[in-house]
Every structure is written in C-alpha cells, then in structure tokens.
Write an enzyme that holds these catalytic residues in place. Sequence first.
Site, PDB file in Angstrom:
ATOM      1  N   TYR A   1       8.505  16.146   0.751  1.00 55.09           N
ATOM      2  CA  TYR A   1       8.310  17.464   0.126  1.00 55.09           C
ATOM      3  C   TYR A   1       8.220  17.344  -1.389  1.00 55.09           C
ATOM      4  CZ  TYR A   1       8.879  19.011   4.780  1.00 55.09           C
ATOM      5  OH  TYR A   1       8.693  19.153   6.120  1.00 55.09           O
TER       6      TYR A   1
ATOM      7  N   HIS B   1       0.843  -1.199   0.000  1.00 52.32           N
ATOM      8  CA  HIS B   1       0.000   0.000   0.000  1.00 52.32           C
ATOM      9  C   HIS B   1       0.881   1.253   0.000  1.00 52.32           C
ATOM     10  CE1 HIS B   1      -3.063   2.940   1.127  1.00 52.32           C
ATOM     11  NE2 HIS B   1      -2.336   3.261   2.180  1.00 52.32           N
TER      12      HIS B   1
ATOM     13  N   TRP C   1       7.158  -0.059   3.984  1.00 51.14           N
ATOM     14  CA  TRP C   1       7.706   0.618   2.797  1.00 51.14           C
ATOM     15  C   TRP C   1       9.072   1.204   3.090  1.00 51.14           C
ATOM     16  CZ3 TRP C   1       9.030   5.674   1.355  1.00 51.14           C
ATOM     17  CH2 TRP C   1       8.805   6.660   2.314  1.00 51.14           C
TER      18      TRP C   1
ATOM     19  N   HIS D   1      14.520  13.232  12.534  1.00 50.01           N
ATOM     20  CA  HIS D   1      13.317  13.308  13.374  1.00 50.01           C
ATOM     21  C   HIS D   1      12.411  12.090  13.155  1.00 50.01           C
ATOM     22  CE1 HIS D   1      11.289  15.883  10.027  1.00 50.01           C
ATOM     23  NE2 HIS D   1      11.129  14.607   9.784  1.00 50.01           N
ATOM     24  N   HIS D   2      12.730  11.273  12.139  1.00 57.12           N
ATOM     25  CA  HIS D   2      12.003  10.017  11.978  1.00 57.12           C
ATOM     26  C   HIS D   2      12.565   8.944  12.902  1.00 57.12           C
ATOM     27  CE1 HIS D   2       9.807  11.248   8.306  1.00 57.12           C
ATOM     28  NE2 HIS D   2      10.859  12.019   8.130  1.00 57.12           N
TER      29      HIS D   2
ATOM     30  N   SER E   1      -1.962  26.903  -5.260  1.00 53.54           N
ATOM     31  CA  SER E   1      -1.657  28.293  -5.583  1.00 53.54           C
ATOM     32  C   SER E   1      -2.232  28.702  -6.928  1.00 53.54           C
ATOM     33  CB  SER E   1      -0.141  28.522  -5.584  1.00 53.54           C
ATOM     34  OG  SER E   1       0.400  28.160  -4.345  1.00 53.54           O
TER      35      SER E   1
ATOM     36  N   SER F   1      13.224   6.395 -13.482  1.00 56.81           N
ATOM     37  CA  SER F   1      12.131   7.120 -14.122  1.00 56.81           C
ATOM     38  C   SER F   1      11.982   8.516 -13.521  1.00 56.81           C
ATOM     39  CB  SER F   1      10.835   6.329 -13.956  1.00 56.81           C
ATOM     40  OG  SER F   1       9.724   7.146 -14.204  1.00 56.81           O
ATOM     41  N   SER F   2      12.014   8.595 -12.191  1.00 57.69           N
ATOM     42  CA  SER F   2      11.856   9.894 -11.525  1.00 57.69           C
ATOM     43  C   SER F   2      12.988  10.841 -11.870  1.00 57.69           C
ATOM     44  CB  SER F   2      11.827   9.717 -10.008  1.00 57.69           C
ATOM     45  OG  SER F   2      10.685   9.042  -9.620  1.00 57.69           O
TER      46      SER F   2
ATOM     47  N   GLU G   1      11.744  13.399   0.250  1.00 54.37           N
ATOM     48  CA  GLU G   1      10.695  12.728  -0.521  1.00 54.37           C
ATOM     49  C   GLU G   1       9.306  13.247  -0.144  1.00 54.37           C
ATOM     50  OE1 GLU G   1      10.480  10.688  -2.988  1.00 54.37           O
ATOM     51  OE2 GLU G   1       8.416   9.980  -2.823  1.00 54.37           O
TER      52      GLU G   1
ATOM     53  N   THR H   1       6.087  26.961   5.915  1.00 52.51           N
ATOM     54  CA  THR H   1       4.800  26.337   5.604  1.00 52.51           C
ATOM     55  C   THR H   1       3.660  27.241   6.059  1.00 52.51           C
ATOM     56  OG1 THR H   1       5.914  24.258   6.087  1.00 52.51           O
ATOM     57  CG2 THR H   1       3.566  24.146   5.690  1.00 52.51           C
TER      58      THR H   1
ATOM     59  N   LYS I   1       3.000  29.973   3.629  1.00 52.55           N
ATOM     60  CA  LYS I   1       2.175  29.548   2.504  1.00 52.55           C
ATOM     61  C   LYS I   1       0.706  29.516   2.886  1.00 52.55           C
ATOM     62  CE  LYS I   1       4.880  26.890  -0.557  1.00 52.55           C
ATOM     63  NZ  LYS I   1       4.583  27.669  -1.630  1.00 52.55           N
TER      64      LYS I   1
ATOM     65  N   ARG J   1       1.316   0.728  14.974  1.00 53.16           N
ATOM     66  CA  ARG J   1       1.035   0.525  13.558  1.00 53.16           C
ATOM     67  C   ARG J   1       1.595  -0.819  13.099  1.00 53.16           C
ATOM     68  NH1 ARG J   1       5.230   4.651  10.488  1.00 53.16           N
ATOM     69  NH2 ARG J   1       4.305   3.749   8.636  1.00 53.16           N
TER      70      ARG J   1
ATOM     71  N   ASP K   1       6.675  21.922 -26.187  1.00 54.76           N
ATOM     72  CA  ASP K   1       6.689  20.568 -25.622  1.00 54.76           C
ATOM     73  C   ASP K   1       7.720  20.554 -24.512  1.00 54.76           C
ATOM     74  OD1 ASP K   1       6.713  17.725 -25.184  1.00 54.76           O
ATOM     75  OD2 ASP K   1       5.886  17.480 -27.193  1.00 54.76           O
TER      76      ASP K   1
ATOM     77  N   HIS L   1      13.004  12.118   3.884  1.00 57.50           N
ATOM     78  CA  HIS L   1      12.368  13.367   4.263  1.00 57.50           C
ATOM     79  C   HIS L   1      12.189  14.315   3.097  1.00 57.50           C
ATOM     80  CE1 HIS L   1      10.094  15.568   7.003  1.00 57.50           C
ATOM     81  NE2 HIS L   1      10.646  16.660   6.521  1.00 57.50           N
TER      82      HIS L   1
END
Lengths: 517, 183
Positions: free
Chosen positions: A248, A67, A132, A293-294, A259, A160-161, A246, A319, A322, A441, A96, A244
């Site tokens: 963002y 998932h 994951w 922090h993870h 926006s 790919s990314s 990732e 943040t 924004k 979890r 293009d 991390h």
Amino acid sequence: MAHGPAKGIGRWLFTTNHKDIGSMYLWFSFSMFIVGGFFAMLIRAELFSPGLQMMRPEFFNQLTTMHGLVMIFGAIMPAFVGLANWMIPLQIGAPDMALPRMNNLSFWILPVAFVILMSTMFMEGGGPNFGWTFYPPLSTTYAPDSVNYFIFALHIMGASSIMGAINIIATVLNMRAPGMTMMKMPMFVWTWLITAFLLVAVMPVLAGAVTMVLMDVNFGTSFFDAAGGGDPILFQHVFWFFGHPEVYIIILPAFGVISAIIPTFSRKPLFGYSSMVYATAAIAFLSFIVWAHHMFTVGMPLTGELYFMYATMLIAVPTGVKVFNWVATMFRGAITFETPMLFAIAFIILFTIGGFTGVMVAMAPADIQYHDTYFVIAHFHYVMVAGAVFSGTGAVYYWLPKWCGRMYDETMGKLQFWLAFIGFNITFFPQHFLGLAGMPRRYADYSLQFADWNMVSSIGSFIYGAAQILLLYNVIATIVAGKRVTEPKTWEGAEGLEWTVPTPAPYHTFSTPPEVK
Amino acid sequence: MATKTTGKLIAKLSAGAVVMFLFAMFVMPPLYDVFCEVTGLGGKTGDRYVATDATIDESRTIRVQFVATNNGEMPWDFGPTVHEVRVHPGEPTPVTFFARNPTDMDMVAQAVPSVSPANAARHFLKTECFCFNQQPLAAGAETEMPVVFIVDRDLPRAVNTITLSYTLFDITAHSENVASLSN
C-alpha cells in the site's frame, strides 16, 4: 530570494531545494527502472522457450531476486518520493520541504545502497538468490556470503525511506499555506501523508527482520532456526507484517496521482473527496491486519485462515469506493484523452483486474492452488506495474510541462502509451493462464506444456521494454526541444495551487505563502 | 515556519520508528512463541511436564503415531523403535527412538518435536524427552533415546489419532558437546 541554483556539480551534491531533490529522485528511480527492467528482459529471454538457454539456474535466481528488490526499493518507491518532493510543497503552498538538509541526505544515501546491492552480483558466490522476500533458511543457512551486503543495503534504504517519510509528515502537518485545511488538501498530499505514516511504522519492522537474519547468519542466534528453538515461519510473519503495508506504500501515492489526473481531463472536481480520504485511511489500517494471507500454505489453523481471508476481502470495499469515485468523476465529464488521461484510465481498468485477481488469491482454499504460481506473478504485476508504474508514468506526462516549461509531443506520448498498454497486457495476461495451469514461479525452466504462453509473454515483455526506452526519449526530447509553454495552468481543466505558480516552476516558489480560500 | 513544533513532531516520529524496530526484534519473536504454545500453531509442544493427576480415562483409546525425519544432510540413522502405540488418556507411556551415527566424526544433534493435528499439541504432554537436551554421539556409536508422554484427558473429542514427529538437526558446528565426547 532572487538567487538561483548553484553552479556545477555542487548544485546537485549539496542542494536542499525540493525541486532539485525531486528531480534527482525521479532520475535515480528511472535509472533503477531501466536496470530492473534489464533484469526482467533477461528473465523473459531465458523463459522464451523451455530448457536452459542463456544462464545457469543460480544466476536466474539472482536475477529474479534483484529484479524484485530493484523495482520495489529502487524504482517505484523513489519515484513517488520524487513526485512528493516536487509536488507536495507546490500543492500545499509551502516554500520547500520542512527538513531540506535531511532531504538531501535521504536521497544521497540511496545510490550508495544500490551500489552496494548491485556489487554483490560481482562477488564470489553471487548476489542474493533467495527471492526478494528472503525467507530463511534460504537467506541464512543456504545464503551466499554476500547476504551481509544485501542486509546492509536494505538497512540504508530503510533509513532513507524513514527520513523521507518523516520529512513529508512534517511538511504536510506544519507547512500548509494559511487556509489550507486538512480537508482541502489535494488527494495526492493526503495519500502521501498516510503512506508516510505507513513507512514510519513498517520500515523499522523490515530493519528488524533483516537484523535478525544478520544475527542468525553471523552471531549464532536462532530466531529463525528450528534446531536452536526458533521458527522459520516466524520470519514470514515478521516480513509480511512489513510486506503487506509495503504494497500500500507503493500504491497509495499512485491513487493520489490518479485522483489528480482524472478530474483535470474530465473537467469536473473529484467525486466523493472525503470518502476518498476515509477510504485511503481504511486501506492503510486494514493493511496491518491481513499479513498472513501471504502464508496460507504454511499450515495455519482453520480460524486463522478464515480470519485472514475475510479481513483481506474487506480491503476490496474501500478500494472499490475509490474505483467507483474515479468512474463517477469521469461520468458526464467533458473528457479529453491526452496521454496522462490515457495512463490514468488504463490504471483504473488494469488495477481493477489486478484487484479482482487479488480477491481470488485472498480466498484461502483457492489460494492453495494459486500460491507461488505465475497467477500470483500476474496478479501483483497488474497492481504494481499497471498500478504504480502506469500512474507514475502518467504523473510524469501530467506535470512535466509544469516542471520544465515545455510540452511533450502528444503523438509520441500516445504512441508510448499504446506500446506500454499492449506490451504490458501481452506480457502479463497470459501469465494468469500459466499460473492456473500450475507453472510455479522462480524457476529458470518449465515443462513443455507451458511453452506457448511463455513465448507470448516474452514477446510482450520486449514490447513493454521498448515502450520504456520511448518514455526516456520522450522525456529527454521534451526537456531539450519540446514546445515552450508559459501559462501557469498548463492544462485548462487543472485545479490547485501548483497551477498558480509560473511555468516552468521557478527555483523558489511560495516564498510568501498564498492565501487559500 | 513553526520550527519548535516541527522539532517535537520529528522527535515523536523518530521515537515511533525506534519503537517499531524494537517491537519487531524483541516483542514479535516471544509473542509468536506464546501464541504458538497457546494455540498449538506449528504443532509446538510444551516443555517438560510434571504429572499431577494419575486418573486414566479407560473409555477412550488414542492412536499415537511416530514419525522421524532428518533435516537437510543430517546423516544419522534415526527412527522410532515402534511406529504406533494405542494409549488411554492420562496414562504415562514410555517409547524409545534409536539413533546411530554412521560417520567417522563425533556429532551432536538436536531433535525438534511437532504434533499434528495442531489442536492436540497442547494436550500432548512429555514428562521425559530426548528433545529436551542435545544428543552427542561419537563416531559409529548408537543409542536408544527415551520419551515418556501422557495424552491429556481434555484432548478434544474429535481427535482419535495423534502424530508425533521429530526432525533431527545437525548442530555439531554450534555445540560445545562435541569436545565432551572425546574425553
């Protein structure tokens, strides 16, 4: 350039057209969203009541892992790459993308990666079951044999990314229409430019992490094996150095979409454009220096905990800039509440809730209680689902008339919004309570005291799941039988180059660059 | 379209991606090791220490406790012969750990040390330790394994108790030492 698209399947296999590739990305992402959503439905069905009803815990672990992987790498990231493909050339007045053939390649290797990843679930020993985040030794010593396929799939997704990101940077930096200076670019283009730099910087780090796991599994190295002088904690540092930024990578393009939508339906220009740009850049910079922090519970020195705690809380500042800018844009605007606007407003509210719980989990002493509980699950679904997915859904409703020249049914759109909004909150708000009460979890079963809220959460998730089927129906119904629209400006309050081309957007646009004043 | 500048840009970006990959693979792991050694993160202790200064600080007494853990399914009996000693900083102290292989297979083990609290790790010096080598043990055999350590005289004032923990890993599958046992 009068010629249109090629005929038959070849149009899609060999296309170099940014609109075709964008559409393929969006459809691929939606199909992955359905697959990942199906996994989520199975997870919530199992957690509907305590005890083991439907599956073995080993299979449950595969579901949670898949998932996460499918939603992050298959649904959200390709969705925003698809939007980027469609909208960036239109928004900067380019004919293009800069590298159309590489664009084709970076899309077509994605389905390959996901076929490989999905096939692991049918292999002996099952698919990846280590979460994951694939922490060793779960992903090395105790991994199923299919871990090698998982690693290969992740390498392909990374390639790919990176190709997609390089393409976007080259397009934005080199192909803007004359007069389109950097500080005139729409926010969506800005957020994607910064995201693309993040991708180029951290996807190779993920590739490095999976390569080290691969070597530990197959070639007898000990990067993450304490017995051979390595350290499993090292993996967590490398992984979150990717992980991390990732998050963002996922949320910044979503900010760009919001926006675009908020000013259109507030009929006012975006408040504080330049501060939005700087805030985006600040968030991107901060994302590189807060990764641990993870890992507050791995046993860090006090100075480390303090540093990562304060640095993380600092992210709330840009943040917040924004969020306040979006609110200020709406302030005294002539607001109407079409479906995209509803999704955008819901985004602001729910993302802010997710941001607040983010500040809560950023506090090291408190996080020792929250760590690996459903509170964290609730937190990141508020920012990932109510953030990225709501923003992506809003973007589809917002630009769909431009893409296909047909307007969606407003009543059905609103129905889908309310179903999604209510379903989402019923699913994830109770998970805050479950987490605070201590429910961990990644387990297929739970203690009896968690039963009530889990049932509520599961019911909510079925509503939210149904809302996505309605989204699919709405999109198909619009494409097939929506009311035709022909005016270039599908929304009266919309501003920008994409609204100067005819509706529906022709196969080739801006063959001669527009003049931007 | 400026194809030449685009080409240069792509080259730069691709090079950047490759550099980040190499950074993750070849810089981050050694960097992490150095970082751990300097800060004592994870209780990591240094390699073999050669004593240079024999001065003993009699004014302080430090409790040193010993903990032994078997990793995973490691079946050996493994533990310290004494659970706690009191030492003065600067004084070399020998202690032993026992190990017995109760299985009917020749096995090889590797002990990994960790010192708590972390700010004592740098000041816990081992002049001799069984953890510097792999430990082969024939089926049913037992052994006593020596450690000689010195608590550094610069140990922070706040530290009165140090815990030395060993985790024993079964590395039979990865080791060539098994063969030497049967000779």
